[in-house]
Design an enzyme around this catalytic site. Structure first.
Site, PDB file in Angstrom:
ATOM      1  N   LEU A  66       0.871  -1.177   0.000  1.00 22.40           N
ATOM      2  CA  LEU A  66       0.000   0.000   0.000  1.00 22.40           C
ATOM      3  C   LEU A  66       0.905   1.223   0.000  1.00 22.40           C
ATOM      4  O   LEU A  66       2.005   1.195   0.553  1.00 22.40           O
ATOM      5  CB  LEU A  66      -0.891   0.033   1.252  1.00 22.40           C
ATOM      6  CG  LEU A  66      -2.004  -1.005   1.389  1.00 22.40           C
ATOM      7  CD1 LEU A  66      -2.726  -0.813   2.728  1.00 22.40           C
ATOM      8  CD2 LEU A  66      -2.995  -0.930   0.243  1.00 22.40           C
ATOM      9  N   ASP A  67       0.431   2.317  -0.598  1.00 22.64           N
ATOM     10  CA  ASP A  67       1.188   3.570  -0.548  1.00 22.64           C
ATOM     11  C   ASP A  67       1.434   3.951   0.910  1.00 22.64           C
ATOM     12  O   ASP A  67       0.597   3.694   1.786  1.00 22.64           O
ATOM     13  CB  ASP A  67       0.407   4.695  -1.231  1.00 22.64           C
ATOM     14  CG  ASP A  67       0.202   4.438  -2.724  1.00 22.64           C
ATOM     15  OD1 ASP A  67       0.970   3.652  -3.295  1.00 22.64           O
ATOM     16  OD2 ASP A  67      -0.729   5.039  -3.288  1.00 22.64           O
ATOM     17  N   ARG A  68       2.563   4.596   1.167  1.00 18.41           N
ATOM     18  CA  ARG A  68       2.938   4.927   2.544  1.00 18.41           C
ATOM     19  C   ARG A  68       1.867   5.712   3.311  1.00 18.41           C
ATOM     20  O   ARG A  68       1.594   5.404   4.478  1.00 18.41           O
ATOM     21  CB  ARG A  68       4.271   5.697   2.545  1.00 18.41           C
ATOM     22  CG  ARG A  68       4.790   5.966   3.942  1.00 18.41           C
ATOM     23  CD  ARG A  68       6.250   6.348   3.974  1.00 18.41           C
ATOM     24  NE  ARG A  68       6.739   6.317   5.350  1.00 18.41           N
ATOM     25  CZ  ARG A  68       8.008   6.459   5.697  1.00 18.41           C
ATOM     26  NH1 ARG A  68       8.938   6.626   4.775  1.00 18.41           N
ATOM     27  NH2 ARG A  68       8.370   6.424   6.962  1.00 18.41           N
TER      28      ARG A  68
END
Length: 231
Positions: A66-68
């Protein structure tokens, strides 16, 4: 951005001998990157090592990311057999993933399928949505449904048909409904913790070893706006 998870406060949603599923906090990176910050994968290894008194190195396979600044469900494999099978499940899109997004402007339609062509910009790590195909672009499709209208924001449920870089962020921004806190894609202000209000809410898949259906729901982050959502 502050890293939230450590082995003592890790939100484990499911675990057995083959897989472990956690609720990622904003700021956690799933796998190591150029920042040098401790990734979530290492935190999970430490958790397993301590809980089960494991000597030596702990095996843990990263299945997806997942994106940060995004929160929610992340699956890891605890055995090489599970990793191979989970990789195939995700690659072949044999999982059911649902995201929740808080957006600034309510979309024109309560429910719709969005189809765009996304072109990635490696330099600034963004993707731009286009109505028609352009050189270097990839087709992106998702379906959203309005779940709830709050005072300032609207809660959307999003189902992905494809898995492109920053797909939900770029496509919702294109229709004029940027995600809360997402400065890269048109939000007016950031969230205090540097997160964006995009949450991997539900995930279901067939267990890679025992073949049973696994269905997981991740609690939303503890902040004022998410808390206003009627769960």
């Amino acid at each position: 951005m502050k890293i939230l998870s450590d082995k003592n406060n890790l939100q484990v949603l499911y675990e057995d001998n083959h897989i472990i599923v956690v609720n990622k906090g904003a700021g956690d990176i799933v796998q190591g990157d150029k920042t040098g910050d401790k990734p979530l994968s290492e935190v999970v290894k430490e958790y397993i090592k301590d809980k089960y008194n494991k000597p030596g190195a702990v095996f843990l396979g990263v299945v997806h990311r997942l994106d940060r600044p995004t929160t929610g469900i992340v699956v890891f494999a605890r055995t090489s057999k599970a990793l191979t099978r989970l990789n195939d499940l995700f690659k072949n899109r044999e999982t059911q993933k649902t995201y929740w997004a808080l957006v600034k402007n309510m979309p024109q339609d309560e429910k719709a399928t969005l189809v765009h062509y996304l072109k990635r910009n490696e330099k600034n790590n963004t993707s731009k949505a286009h109505i028609k195909e352009v050189p270097g672009s990839k087709k992106a499709s998702l379906e959203y449904t309005v779940l709830q209208k709050l005072n300032t924001y609207t809660l959307l449920e999003v189902n992905l048909h494809t898995g492109r870089h920053h797909q939900i962020r770029a496509q919702l921004s294109f229709i004029g409904s940027p995600i809360k806190g997402d400065l890269k894609y048109g939000a007016e202000r950031s969230n205090p913790d540097g997160s964006i209000s995009l949450h991997a809410r539900h995930l279901s898949f067939i267990h890679p070893v025992n073949k049973e259906l696994i269905a997981i729901t991740a609690p939303v982050p503890k902040d004022a706006v998410w808390s206003a959502v009627a769960l």
